[in-house]
Design a protein around this motif. Structure first.
Motif, mmCIF file in Angstrom:
data_model
loop_
_atom_site.group_PDB
_atom_site.id
_atom_site.type_symbol
_atom_site.label_atom_id
_atom_site.label_comp_id
_atom_site.label_asym_id
_atom_site.label_seq_id
_atom_site.Cartn_x
_atom_site.Cartn_y
_atom_site.Cartn_z
ATOM 1 N N PHE A 203 8.751 0.750 -3.439
ATOM 2 C CA PHE A 203 9.103 1.150 -2.079
ATOM 3 C C PHE A 203 7.975 1.941 -1.424
ATOM 4 O O PHE A 203 7.730 1.815 -0.222
ATOM 5 C CB PHE A 203 10.384 1.985 -2.097
ATOM 6 C CG PHE A 203 11.652 1.178 -2.131
ATOM 7 C CD1 PHE A 203 11.645 -0.143 -2.555
ATOM 8 C CD2 PHE A 203 12.863 1.729 -1.756
ATOM 9 C CE1 PHE A 203 12.806 -0.902 -2.587
ATOM 10 C CE2 PHE A 203 14.037 0.994 -1.789
ATOM 11 C CZ PHE A 203 14.006 -0.326 -2.211
ATOM 12 N N ALA A 204 7.309 2.782 -2.202
ATOM 13 C CA ALA A 204 6.259 3.643 -1.653
ATOM 14 C C ALA A 204 5.109 2.838 -1.064
ATOM 15 O O ALA A 204 4.423 3.308 -0.141
ATOM 16 C CB ALA A 204 5.742 4.592 -2.733
ATOM 17 N N ARG A 205 4.888 1.638 -1.554
ATOM 18 C CA ARG A 205 3.812 0.800 -1.006
ATOM 19 C C ARG A 205 4.046 0.455 0.452
ATOM 20 O O ARG A 205 3.109 0.105 1.174
ATOM 21 C CB ARG A 205 3.694 -0.491 -1.812
ATOM 22 C CG ARG A 205 3.200 -0.305 -3.240
ATOM 23 C CD ARG A 205 3.176 -1.636 -3.955
ATOM 24 N NE ARG A 205 2.472 -2.642 -3.165
ATOM 25 C CZ ARG A 205 2.627 -3.949 -3.319
ATOM 26 N NH1 ARG A 205 3.478 -4.411 -4.215
ATOM 27 N NH2 ARG A 205 1.935 -4.792 -2.570
ATOM 28 N N TYR A 206 5.287 0.545 0.908
ATOM 29 C CA TYR A 206 5.635 0.187 2.284
ATOM 30 C C TYR A 206 6.023 1.405 3.119
ATOM 31 O O TYR A 206 6.585 1.261 4.198
ATOM 32 C CB TYR A 206 6.778 -0.824 2.277
ATOM 33 C CG TYR A 206 6.432 -2.083 1.522
ATOM 34 C CD1 TYR A 206 5.769 -3.136 2.153
ATOM 35 C CD2 TYR A 206 6.733 -2.215 0.169
ATOM 36 C CE1 TYR A 206 5.434 -4.286 1.462
ATOM 37 C CE2 TYR A 206 6.395 -3.365 -0.528
ATOM 38 C CZ TYR A 206 5.753 -4.396 0.120
ATOM 39 O OH TYR A 206 5.404 -5.530 -0.586
ATOM 40 N N GLY A 207 5.731 2.597 2.597
ATOM 41 C CA GLY A 207 6.034 3.810 3.335
ATOM 42 C C GLY A 207 7.481 4.234 3.255
ATOM 43 O O GLY A 207 7.927 5.060 4.054
#
Length: 348
Positions: A203-207
């Motif tokens: 999820f963190a890869r997409y902010g």
């Protein structure tokens, strides 16, 4: 631009988002035929962040608070616009607001079973359901990777994308886990913990920041569920070992005996006479090795040419007497009294 056009042009002196509708994650401030007045106020609430985009490039990001927009508070935008000489003209830039509130109680599930690799069963197909919560953590990444330049970007739209990320991550995470799937299925908190770490990074890869993730139920294929039920029954039958399905194998051996007894002829249907019974007992001992049934060592064999001692007639009668008692043909009282008389004769 003519003087009349300049006078008719409208200037913005306050930029803010009141979030009238629930479920909106990104909202573009309406800028058509508007320009932001130098010295305007940008009001960003505690649950929001604001992003300035100029000619397709992210210029500045503002957190919660009240900001006065000048060349001092917009250094990146000032550099893009070449405002190096305290240029006081109004400017135009796209402004996006993002809701950073935690989106709670979001349901997830596997409409179609996902295939994972398991240490015990090799390849299995499972379905699972649960709930999770998330929030917009990095507006830059969220804007460039997901929401883009749309006027409104909703929670339902982002969850369509998150669902695919969740399914792929879950299959990969469970497939690479060293814990057997049946152990995780029995402990759903363990399964959620296994998936949450990998899902947080995805999820963190997409902010997007993952706040909570839990597994409410796990649905197995019917044949695997049946095997699991029998494996549980195996442990209940006598505490048999369940490591690597050993208990399941032993359970099958144990349950085959009453099934055979229900056939016509009972246990005798398996073979003929006592010889078949002995073979069956040997098979049971092998199948249930390590269980509560002790292994009886074979009696030592006598030399081929050793003389076979003959039993005393009284000893022979004692053996027959014990056999009659075991078959229920005489009572315990008759057995005790007769045995006492024979022993007296044997000792005289």
């Amino acid at each position: 631009m003519s003087l009349g056009s300049f006078i008719r042009k409208q200037f913005i002196d306050v930029l803010q988002w009141n979030e009238e509708n629930d479920g909106v994650l990104a909202w573009r401030f309406p800028m058509q035929d508007f320009e932001i007045q130098n010295g305007a106020i940008l009001n960003v609430r505690e649950s929001q962040m604001a992003l300035f985009v100029n000619e397709g490039k992210i210029a500045d990001v503002f957190g919660p608070g009240t900001h006065t927009l000048t060349t001092n508070t917009l250094p990146l935008l000032t550099n893009l616009k070449n405002w190096d000489k305290f240029f006081d003209s109004p400017f135009k830039s796209d402004v996006y607001f993002f809701s950073t509130r935690v989106q709670t109680g979001r349901k997830w599930g596997t409409p179609q079973p996902i295939t994972i690799r398991d240490a015990d069963f090799d390849m299995i197909r499972v379905r699972a359901f649960g709930m999770y919560s998330y929030r917009v953590a990095d507006p830059r990444l969220f804007f460039t990777e997901i929401s883009g330049t749309r006027e409104v970007y909703t929670r339902d739209e982002v969850e369509d994308q998150l669902r695919g990320i969740l399914m792929a991550t879950m299959a990969s995470s469970l497939g690479s886990a060293k814990v057997a799937f049946l152990d995780m299925a029995a402990n759903q908190a363990l399964m959620a913990q296994q998936v949450k770490g990998d899902l947080y990074a995805a999820f963190a890869r997409y902010g997007v920041g993952l706040d909570e993730f839990n597994v409410a139920s796990v649905s197995l294929p019917e044949e695997l569920q049946a095997a699991l039920d029998e494996r549980i029954s195996a442990g209940m039958k006598g505490g048999l070992s369940s490591e690597k399905m050993g208990g399941f194998t032993q359970f099958q051996v144990a349950t085959s005996i009453p099934l055979a007894a229900q056939n016509e002829g009972g246990l005798a249907g398996i073979g003929a006479g006592l010889g078949a019974g002995a073979m069956l007992g040997h098979a049971m001992a092998q199948g249930m090795s390590g269980s509560m049934i002790p292994q009886v060592p074979p009696a030592p064999t006598a030399p081929l040419h050793a003389p076979v001692p003959e039993l005393d007639p009284i000893e022979q009668r004692l053996i027959k007497l014990k056999g009659l008692l075991d078959k229920g043909l005489i009572s315990q009282e008759d057995y005790n009294s007769t045995k006492t008389e024979l022993l007296k004769k044997l000792l005289d």
